[in-house]
Write a protein that holds these residues in place. Structure first.
Motif, PDB file in Angstrom:
ATOM      1  N   TYR A 167     -16.662 -34.058   4.967  1.00 54.58           N
ATOM      2  CA  TYR A 167     -17.431 -35.263   4.616  1.00 54.58           C
ATOM      3  C   TYR A 167     -16.729 -36.040   3.500  1.00 54.58           C
ATOM      4  N   ALA A 168     -16.198 -35.321   2.506  1.00 56.46           N
ATOM      5  CA  ALA A 168     -15.491 -36.007   1.412  1.00 56.46           C
ATOM      6  C   ALA A 168     -14.309 -36.805   1.947  1.00 56.46           C
ATOM      7  N   VAL A 169     -13.633 -36.232   2.939  1.00 54.79           N
ATOM      8  CA  VAL A 169     -12.477 -36.910   3.552  1.00 54.79           C
ATOM      9  C   VAL A 169     -12.941 -38.180   4.276  1.00 54.79           C
ATOM     10  N   ALA A 170     -14.045 -38.078   5.010  1.00 51.89           N
ATOM     11  CA  ALA A 170     -14.567 -39.236   5.750  1.00 51.89           C
ATOM     12  C   ALA A 170     -15.008 -40.339   4.792  1.00 51.89           C
ATOM     13  N   ALA A 171     -15.693 -39.936   3.714  1.00 53.96           N
ATOM     14  CA  ALA A 171     -16.167 -40.928   2.745  1.00 53.96           C
ATOM     15  C   ALA A 171     -14.985 -41.688   2.144  1.00 53.96           C
ATOM     16  N   LEU A 216     -25.065 -33.007   3.886  1.00 50.94           N
ATOM     17  CA  LEU A 216     -25.244 -32.238   5.129  1.00 50.94           C
ATOM     18  C   LEU A 216     -26.724 -31.901   5.346  1.00 50.94           C
ATOM     19  N   VAL A 217     -27.389 -31.453   4.293  1.00 49.44           N
ATOM     20  CA  VAL A 217     -28.808 -31.101   4.417  1.00 49.44           C
ATOM     21  C   VAL A 217     -29.623 -32.327   4.832  1.00 49.44           C
ATOM     22  N   LEU A 218     -29.320 -33.471   4.227  1.00 51.39           N
ATOM     23  CA  LEU A 218     -30.086 -34.683   4.562  1.00 51.39           C
ATOM     24  C   LEU A 218     -29.812 -35.134   5.993  1.00 51.39           C
ATOM     25  N   LEU A 219     -28.564 -35.046   6.451  1.00 54.45           N
ATOM     26  CA  LEU A 219     -28.267 -35.427   7.842  1.00 54.45           C
ATOM     27  C   LEU A 219     -29.100 -34.594   8.811  1.00 54.45           C
ATOM     28  N   GLU A 220     -29.237 -33.311   8.495  1.00 52.63           N
ATOM     29  CA  GLU A 220     -30.054 -32.432   9.343  1.00 52.63           C
ATOM     30  C   GLU A 220     -31.522 -32.840   9.291  1.00 52.63           C
ATOM     31  N   ASP A 221     -32.035 -33.009   8.080  1.00 49.87           N
ATOM     32  CA  ASP A 221     -33.468 -33.288   7.936  1.00 49.87           C
ATOM     33  C   ASP A 221     -33.839 -34.671   8.475  1.00 49.87           C
ATOM     34  N   LEU A 222     -32.899 -35.602   8.421  1.00 47.91           N
ATOM     35  CA  LEU A 222     -33.169 -36.935   8.974  1.00 47.91           C
ATOM     36  C   LEU A 222     -33.089 -36.930  10.492  1.00 47.91           C
ATOM     37  N   GLY A 223     -32.520 -35.870  11.063  1.00 52.90           N
ATOM     38  CA  GLY A 223     -32.494 -35.744  12.517  1.00 52.90           C
ATOM     39  C   GLY A 223     -31.210 -36.226  13.175  1.00 52.90           C
ATOM     40  N   PHE A 224     -30.172 -36.483  12.384  1.00 49.63           N
ATOM     41  CA  PHE A 224     -28.897 -36.874  12.993  1.00 49.63           C
ATOM     42  C   PHE A 224     -28.229 -35.681  13.687  1.00 49.63           C
ATOM     43  N   CYS A 225     -28.625 -34.466  13.288  1.00 50.17           N
ATOM     44  CA  CYS A 225     -28.169 -33.255  13.977  1.00 50.17           C
ATOM     45  C   CYS A 225     -29.238 -32.188  13.773  1.00 50.17           C
ATOM     46  N   GLU A 226     -29.086 -31.073  14.435  1.00 45.44           N
ATOM     47  CA  GLU A 226     -30.057 -29.984  14.319  1.00 45.44           C
ATOM     48  C   GLU A 226     -29.932 -29.307  12.954  1.00 45.44           C
ATOM     49  N   LYS A 227     -31.014 -28.659  12.513  1.00 46.78           N
ATOM     50  CA  LYS A 227     -30.989 -27.889  11.267  1.00 46.78           C
ATOM     51  C   LYS A 227     -29.882 -26.836  11.316  1.00 46.78           C
ATOM     52  N   GLY A 228     -29.053 -26.835  10.285  1.00 47.08           N
ATOM     53  CA  GLY A 228     -27.972 -25.856  10.214  1.00 47.08           C
ATOM     54  C   GLY A 228     -26.654 -26.341  10.792  1.00 47.08           C
ATOM     55  N   GLY A 262     -25.236 -29.362  10.154  1.00 43.45           N
ATOM     56  CA  GLY A 262     -24.648 -30.449   9.376  1.00 43.45           C
ATOM     57  C   GLY A 262     -23.144 -30.289   9.197  1.00 43.45           C
ATOM     58  N   GLY A 263     -22.720 -29.050   8.966  1.00 42.54           N
ATOM     59  CA  GLY A 263     -21.285 -28.796   8.777  1.00 42.54           C
ATOM     60  C   GLY A 263     -20.484 -29.156  10.014  1.00 42.54           C
ATOM     61  N   ALA A 264     -20.956 -28.706  11.160  1.00 42.04           N
ATOM     62  CA  ALA A 264     -20.247 -29.016  12.408  1.00 42.04           C
ATOM     63  C   ALA A 264     -20.309 -30.510  12.712  1.00 42.04           C
ATOM     64  N   PHE A 265     -21.437 -31.144  12.324  1.00 40.41           N
ATOM     65  CA  PHE A 265     -21.627 -32.558  12.653  1.00 40.41           C
ATOM     66  C   PHE A 265     -20.589 -33.457  11.969  1.00 40.41           C
ATOM     67  N   GLY A 286     -14.094 -36.130  12.469  1.00 41.54           N
ATOM     68  CA  GLY A 286     -14.156 -37.571  12.236  1.00 41.54           C
ATOM     69  C   GLY A 286     -15.430 -38.233  12.732  1.00 41.54           C
ATOM     70  N   ARG A 287     -16.481 -37.421  12.978  1.00 44.91           N
ATOM     71  CA  ARG A 287     -17.701 -37.977  13.572  1.00 44.91           C
ATOM     72  C   ARG A 287     -18.391 -38.991  12.658  1.00 44.91           C
ATOM     73  N   VAL A 288     -18.216 -38.829  11.336  1.00 48.25           N
ATOM     74  CA  VAL A 288     -18.839 -39.794  10.419  1.00 48.25           C
ATOM     75  C   VAL A 288     -17.789 -40.615   9.670  1.00 48.25           C
ATOM     76  N   ALA A 289     -16.544 -40.549  10.117  1.00 50.15           N
ATOM     77  CA  ALA A 289     -15.470 -41.359   9.545  1.00 50.15           C
ATOM     78  C   ALA A 289     -15.433 -42.705  10.276  1.00 50.15           C
TER      79      ALA A 289
END
Lengths: 141, 381
Positions: free
Chosen positions: B162-166, B285-297, B299-302, B306-309
């Motif tokens: 995520y840091a790399v994508a940001a 990562l936790v927020l992406l999961e809780d917001l529903g962009f991916c399943e709980k747990g 976030g790391g794989a999501f 480059g999925r969020v780059a």
């Protein structure tokens, strides 16, 4: 002799009760007899039934590591000589959670779920500090 | 009765988003306010609602109003940490709809970088947590990360992604503070601050001031051709102190965002840009999961691959946000300003073509408070 004082802890009301009992080497929590709820931190009102009649109980001090982290920086100059130090969230067997330091072990000695037991650090005159060490009794989580 | 679409952002400004050349926190706020008003074609004389939050000032609306020399008739100092301003979007829209004010300004300013990197905070510690030397807030996020790794197998490499994508997103701005690409190895090789978080898992420490101006949707259309409408807002809280967070890897963020999406009548799939508070890689990562962009747990794989780059599946934090662009103590205001830029089509090289709907989600403290806003350049969808 530490030249830098600990940031002052200024407990009030029921908070002061908690720290006073720590001085007696007791980790206390509240129990609501009306609705069987364990409460921590100490309360004036039960979060389950709003009862104001809460019973102070003493924990066995036995628990398991809920999570942990090792800090390579100090939060305050008072803690500089302790760096790195490990903090734990401990789930006590009575059903409440506290934050405290790990002693007599390092991070690699513990993991989430490790059994730990309370230690009461009386080395400071005005404040007994709660710590945890790996459990010596055979109650591994 | 709903505030859905009833108010719109007509002015936005930010300044000194890395290092301020000598402005105080309230000075930064004041400049941001007057520039946001100029952007709206309004002046200080029009402002009758003032909203702010601060780590510097115990009575921030009084401090800011005095500094600006104004006497608004509606004030709000909601203190939910970094998401306060996103919550205040809803509060402002409600106040406008209720006739409590006509022109609402929400503002923030901080000189955290000029303050030599010390986290300025007048927040009290719980007596029950205070004796142990936990660094707020990062120590708590170390414990969140340890638990997430143990529960879900999340790795430091994934967090680093995520840091790399940001950083990639930040490189598409004209004022990226660190204008070179970042690698996963660099993140992992940066000093460990609190296990398992490295220095480059943490947000930047910057200065910055920002403000937005809201008014009724009706008046907004007279002021400018491209108002940004507030379609939905939500809030939720789950704890104050980390030792009392019910579940270290799950938050109330989903409830906050559902309230906002339901009010807006929008689904997550309709969101073109997402602006999600990133104080640390793990919190994102936790927020992406809780917001529903991916399943709980997951976030790391999501965030891998480059999925969020830039060019990825989700246009997330399109200016690099807290990890790579700006984080002056509280990020919320800057997430809003970036969404406004995207919805106006003013985001330059990082513009998401034809962006119509943005989700802005902020957290406060250690994932403790949550506020979500759904913004759009359409008055209704």
């Amino acid at each position: 002799m530490a030249l830098i004082n600990r940031p002052p802890v200024t407990p009030r009301g029921e908070e002061a009760v908690y720290f006073e009992r720590l001085k007696h080497n007791e980790l206390v929590y509240h129990y609501c007899d009306a609705c069987d709820r364990v409460l921590f931190p100490l309360r004036q009102v039960c979060t389950g039934c709003a009862s104001e009649n809460l019973t102070l109980k003493v924990s066995s001090g036995q628990g398991s590591v809920h999570s942990f982290t090792t800090q390579y920086r100090a939060s305050h100059p008072f803690f500089t000589d302790s760096v790195p130090y490990t903090l734990l969230l401990v789930d006590l067997e009575e059903g409440f959670r506290v934050l405290a330091n790990l002693v007599e072990a390092v991070e690699s000695d513990i993991a989430i779920g490790s059994a730990v037991e309370a230690v009461f650090d009386d080395s400071e005159e005005d404040l007994t500090v709660l710590r945890f060490k790996p459990a010596t009794k055979g109650v591994n989580a | 009765m709903s505030i859905r679409g009833s108010a719109a952002i007509v002015g936005a400004a930010q300044l000194d988003t890395f290092k301020s050349p000598g402005r105080s926190p309230v000075g930064l706020m004041s400049v941001a306010v007057t520039r946001a008003l100029a952007d709206a074609g309004l002046t200080l004389a029009d402002v009758d609602g003032l909203f702010t939050a601060s780590s510097y000032y115990a009575f921030p609306t009084l401090t800011l109003a005095e500094n600006l020399g104004i006497h608004p008739r509606h004030m709000d100092s909601t203190a939910l940490g970094g998401c306060s301003f996103i919550a205040q979007l809803g509060h402002a829209a409600a106040a406008i709809q209720a006739g409590l004010c006509d022109v609402a300004v929400i503002a923030y300013g901080s000189t955290q970088r000029s303050d030599a990197g010390k986290l300025v905070s007048m927040a009290e510690s719980s007596a029950y947590e205070q004796p142990y030397g936990l660094i707020h807030p990062i120590g708590a996020f170390g414990m969140v990360a340890q638990r997430h790794m143990a529960q879900y197998g999340t790795t430091s490499e994934q967090m680093a992604q995520y840091a790399v994508a940001a950083r990639e997103w930040a490189l598409l701005t004209d004022d990226a503070p660190y204008p070179t690409p970042l690698t996963v190895e660099e993140v992992l090789d940066s000093p460990m601050i609190v296990s398992p978080l490295h220095k480059l898992d943490c947000c930047l420490v910057t200065d910055g001031g920002a403000a937005v101006v809201l008014t009724s949707a009706e008046r907004a259309r007279d002021l400018r051709p491209n108002p940004v409408y507030l379609l939905g807002t939500g809030e939720a809280i789950n704890h104050r102190n980390i030792s009392q967070m019910p579940d270290l890897t799950a938050t109330e963020a989903g409830r906050s965002s559902k309230r906002a999406l339901d009010m807006a009548g929008v689904t997550l799939q309709e969101v073109d840009t997402a602006h999600v508070y990133d104080a640390f890689t793990i919190s994102l990562l936790v927020l992406l999961e809780d917001l529903g962009f991916c399943e709980k747990g997951e976030g790391g794989a999501f965030v891998e691959g480059g999925r969020v780059a830039p060019g990825g599946q989700l246009a997330l934090n399109t200016n690099g946000a807290g990890l790579a662009q700006v984080h002056p103590g509280m990020l919320g205001m800057f997430l809003i300003v970036e969404a406004v830029q995207q919805l106006r089509g003013d985001a330059g090289r990082r513009q998401i073509p034809d962006a119509k709907v943005s989700l802005v989600h902020g957290m406060g403290l250690t994932l403790a408070a949550h506020a979500t806003a759904i913004l759009s350049n359409k008055p209704h969808l």
